[in-house]
Design an enzyme around this catalytic site. Sequence first.
Site, PDB file in Angstrom:
ATOM      1  CB  ALA A  66      13.068 -14.737  18.401  1.00 33.38           C
ATOM      2  CD  GLU A 132       6.169 -14.104  15.504  1.00 32.04           C
ATOM      3  OE1 GLU A 132       5.540 -14.083  14.421  1.00 32.04           O
ATOM      4  OE2 GLU A 132       7.026 -13.268  15.783  1.00 32.04           O
TER       5      GLU A 132
END
Length: 258
Positions: A66, A132
Amino acid sequence: MDKFQFIETEKEGGIGLIKLNRPKVLNALNRTMIREIVQILEEFDLDHSIKVMILTGNGRAFAAGADIDEMADKNTMGMELANQFADWDRISLVKKPVIGAVNGFALGGGFELALACDLLFASDNAKFGFPEVNLGVMPGAGGTQRLTKAIGKTKALAYIWSGDMMSAEEASEYGVVNKVVAPELLMEETIRFAERLAEKAPLSIRLIKESVYKALDYSVYEGMQFERKNFYLLFSSEDQKEGMQAFLEKRKPSFKGK
Ligand code: CAA
């Protein structure tokens, strides 16, 4: 003016090609880009000239996740109200085969996008992972679910907790990717396989996809009931008559997807 800002698309010989095109930021996935990917997947899904779709990235990444620039200032209620991952959910509603051709980094949301494809071909320098944990977050577009289903709990936890990258060779060994090839052969090999699928009876391909995914959620009994109904359903298609007649007449079938 091009219809899309962050992707390139091509149609050729029954194959719809989608190329993520933000190479300067390793195809980091912003919200518009995901929306464009979903829009073209849905368009190709309804386009009778397209039998198979291929998703790949321009440059040295499939997608490095992302878009962190876009995400950094987000807040909880903003994401809830914007239904942040709604577009992603629509990918699993696509009926035709989607093959990912992973040409480099597939990280975070990029790995999640790859895992949302039905099949994966990868170049031998591809790297998969969930970084992440290094950003104070966790996978949010299906990573904990799809990777666990693909490689099992212990390996999935080790990769997602550590943020370690999985090599193409490891991804192949664990069954995450179907085939690993030299980078210069990636598109050729992926297209060759897509062309083989494009020659098969389209309704068979479609109902096989639907049935195989049920195996991930249903009991074997429920899955077999579902499979059987789809098997029966194909006997109301022209292609079933054509396929079996062609076999009996010792000729090549000519499928219409009807
Ligand atoms: N978002 C925004 N920009 C990104 C990006 C991302 N996910 N990944 C790379 N970029 C940008 C870099 O900032 C850099 O931009 P500048 O040239 O303007 O500085 C450009 O792409 C090239 O990247 P690098 O210089 O870092 O290239 P590298 O070869 O040294 O490193 C890399 C490559 C290891 C992939 C590194 O870019 C990296 O760690 N990227 C971030 C990966 C990541 O954390 N992804 C997860 C995002 S969160 C997520 O995806 C949540 C979810 O589940 C939906």
